[in-house]
Design a protein around this motif. Structure first.
Motif, PDB file in Angstrom:
ATOM      1  N   ALA A 147       5.922   1.406   5.140  1.00  0.00           N
ATOM      2  CA  ALA A 147       5.176   0.427   4.964  1.00  0.00           C
ATOM      3  C   ALA A 147       3.687   1.011   5.475  1.00  0.00           C
ATOM      4  O   ALA A 147       2.760   0.528   4.644  1.00  0.00           O
ATOM      5  N   GLU A 148       3.532   2.236   6.285  1.00  0.00           N
ATOM      6  CA  GLU A 148       2.468   2.472   6.536  1.00  0.00           C
ATOM      7  C   GLU A 148       1.678   3.225   5.282  1.00  0.00           C
ATOM      8  O   GLU A 148       0.237   3.321   5.108  1.00  0.00           O
ATOM      9  N   ASP A 149       2.591   4.110   4.672  1.00  0.00           N
ATOM     10  CA  ASP A 149       2.044   4.720   3.344  1.00  0.00           C
ATOM     11  C   ASP A 149       1.862   3.608   2.491  1.00  0.00           C
ATOM     12  O   ASP A 149       0.660   3.823   1.691  1.00  0.00           O
ATOM     13  N   LEU A 150       2.351   2.600   2.401  1.00  0.00           N
ATOM     14  CA  LEU A 150       2.054   1.706   1.210  1.00  0.00           C
ATOM     15  C   LEU A 150       0.757   1.106   1.735  1.00  0.00           C
ATOM     16  O   LEU A 150      -0.240   0.814   0.688  1.00  0.00           O
ATOM     17  N   TRP A 151       0.423   0.720   2.975  1.00  0.00           N
ATOM     18  CA  TRP A 151      -0.937   0.178   3.400  1.00  0.00           C
ATOM     19  C   TRP A 151      -1.674   1.063   3.340  1.00  0.00           C
ATOM     20  O   TRP A 151      -3.285   0.626   2.885  1.00  0.00           O
ATOM     21  N   ARG A 188       9.085   1.885   8.588  1.00  0.00           N
ATOM     22  CA  ARG A 188       7.812   1.674   9.241  1.00  0.00           C
ATOM     23  C   ARG A 188       6.809   2.978   8.605  1.00  0.00           C
ATOM     24  O   ARG A 188       5.741   2.496   8.156  1.00  0.00           O
ATOM     25  N   GLU A 211      -2.357   3.314   0.720  1.00  0.00           N
ATOM     26  CA  GLU A 211      -2.506   3.060  -0.587  1.00  0.00           C
ATOM     27  C   GLU A 211      -3.055   1.824  -0.823  1.00  0.00           C
ATOM     28  O   GLU A 211      -4.246   1.870  -1.708  1.00  0.00           O
ATOM     29  N   VAL A 212      -2.755   0.838  -0.392  1.00  0.00           N
ATOM     30  CA  VAL A 212      -3.640  -0.380  -0.521  1.00  0.00           C
ATOM     31  C   VAL A 212      -5.048  -0.280  -0.176  1.00  0.00           C
ATOM     32  O   VAL A 212      -6.088  -0.750  -0.820  1.00  0.00           O
ATOM     33  N   GLU A 213      -5.082   0.302   1.092  1.00  0.00           N
ATOM     34  CA  GLU A 213      -6.701   0.387   1.439  1.00  0.00           C
ATOM     35  C   GLU A 213      -7.404   1.594   0.734  1.00  0.00           C
ATOM     36  O   GLU A 213      -8.422   1.163   0.405  1.00  0.00           O
TER      37      GLU A 213
END
Length: 100
Positions: free
Chosen positions: A54-58, A51, A60-62
């Motif tokens: 996934a938060e770190d990836l999100w 989780r 980076e996407v933002e």
């Protein structure tokens, strides 16, 4: 409903066996329970790690989306000099820099 003696005897015998072996089975049940608790905690840790990933990836996407959204604004701001003429980036001299 009729009383069925063989069923009663089987039920009573099963209860006696379970009561007699409870002391010997208790350590095994405790160990199995402890192992199950340990596995549950390990599983929860794996889920939390994924989780967080996934938060770190999100994030980076933002950040990338914000960067792409601001890129056209920066290009418009830096495309003209103070007098309105286009100045290509990297061709001007820096303030305080010695000439070549």
């Amino acid at each position: 409903m009729k009383f069925h003696t063989p069923s009663f005897m089987l039920g009573f015998g099963s209860a006696v066996v379970v009561m007699g072996t409870a002391r010997r089975l208790k350590p095994a049940v405790v160990e199995i329970g402890a192992l199950g608790l340990h596995l549950a905690r390990l599983g929860r840790a794996v889920v939390e790690r994924q989780r967080e990933h996934a938060e770190d990836l999100w994030a980076e996407v933002e950040d990338r989306a914000r960067h792409l959204r601001q890129a056209p604004r920066r290009a418009r701001k830096g495309a003209t000099s103070g007098n309105g003429k286009h100045v290509p980036s990297g061709t001007g001299t820096q303030v305080g820099a010695a000439p070549h």
